[in-house]
Design a protein around this motif. Sequence first.
Motif, short mmCIF file in Angstrom:
data_model
loop_
_atom_site.label_atom_id
_atom_site.label_comp_id
_atom_site.label_asym_id
_atom_site.label_seq_id
_atom_site.Cartn_x
_atom_site.Cartn_y
_atom_site.Cartn_z
N VAL A 18 -2.64 -0.95 -1.00
CA VAL A 18 -1.83 -1.99 -0.11
C VAL A 18 -1.22 -1.46 0.98
N GLU A 25 -2.12 1.03 2.82
CA GLU A 25 -3.29 1.00 3.91
C GLU A 25 -3.50 -0.05 4.65
N ARG A 26 -3.43 -1.29 4.05
CA ARG A 26 -3.61 -2.50 4.50
C ARG A 26 -2.49 -3.00 5.37
N LEU A 27 -1.16 -2.72 5.18
CA LEU A 27 -0.08 -3.31 5.77
C LEU A 27 0.45 -2.79 6.89
N ALA A 65 0.57 -6.67 -3.88
CA ALA A 65 0.40 -7.02 -2.63
C ALA A 65 0.80 -8.39 -2.25
#
Length: 246
Positions: free
Chosen positions: A70, A72-74, A26
């Motif tokens: 990671v 999914e979050r970005l 990340a």
Amino acid sequence: TVITMDDLRSDLQMHSTWSDGANSVAEMAEGAMARGFEFILITDHSQSLGVAGGLTAEDLREQRAEIAAVNERLGKFRVLAGVEVEIKADGTLDYPDDVLAELDVVIASLHTGLRTGREKTTQRMLNAIRNPHVDIIAHPTGRLIGRRAGADLDMEAIIQAAAQTGTVLEINADYHRLDLNDIHARRAVACGAKLTINSDAHEAQGVGRLAWGVATARRAWVTPDDVINTWPLDRLLAWTRRSEGD
């Protein structure tokens, strides 16, 4: 037009805490996002490079789960799952083909046995170039400027094989390496081979630190289209997957 830093969309070689890097996946992604990149490739070392904490096939699968989380979050930014796989002394790769086939992009490199003689070392490299799962050859000669000469390789044979198979040759932008050099980069492009310019970063602040590599490419009169980091993600993945479907 000769390539500039502004042409680059990605950095395709870097290491995380999974092997010998200082930052998480990340954090490496955040370092690249801060420099305006669109995607990165995580390429931790493979299992036989014990000095660098190389990953087993099971470690690679666990890492892919982390990369997916990671991503999914970005949002739009994308982290690709790769590896820097060792080319072993006998010319085979450090993982079987079925493990390599699970990855988005595979980099192969020589770190050991650089002094095994021109013919043998060249053959090891050619074996990797001809493997349909290998997409990129990292720092081809293995030189460390001021510390270690590069391997004695038949660079013409390597460049010709890379052009024939579509395997990409790296200009490693680490100022200790700058490998390919400008002469080999110029020859590679003249023969129709594609290049990539990568940081080989081992910490987040090093991601995207590509100016030395771009300078090497500019000395070689390399154009943006010769360098796969300038391509959008879909074109890059289409290129790396074309050989596996043959």
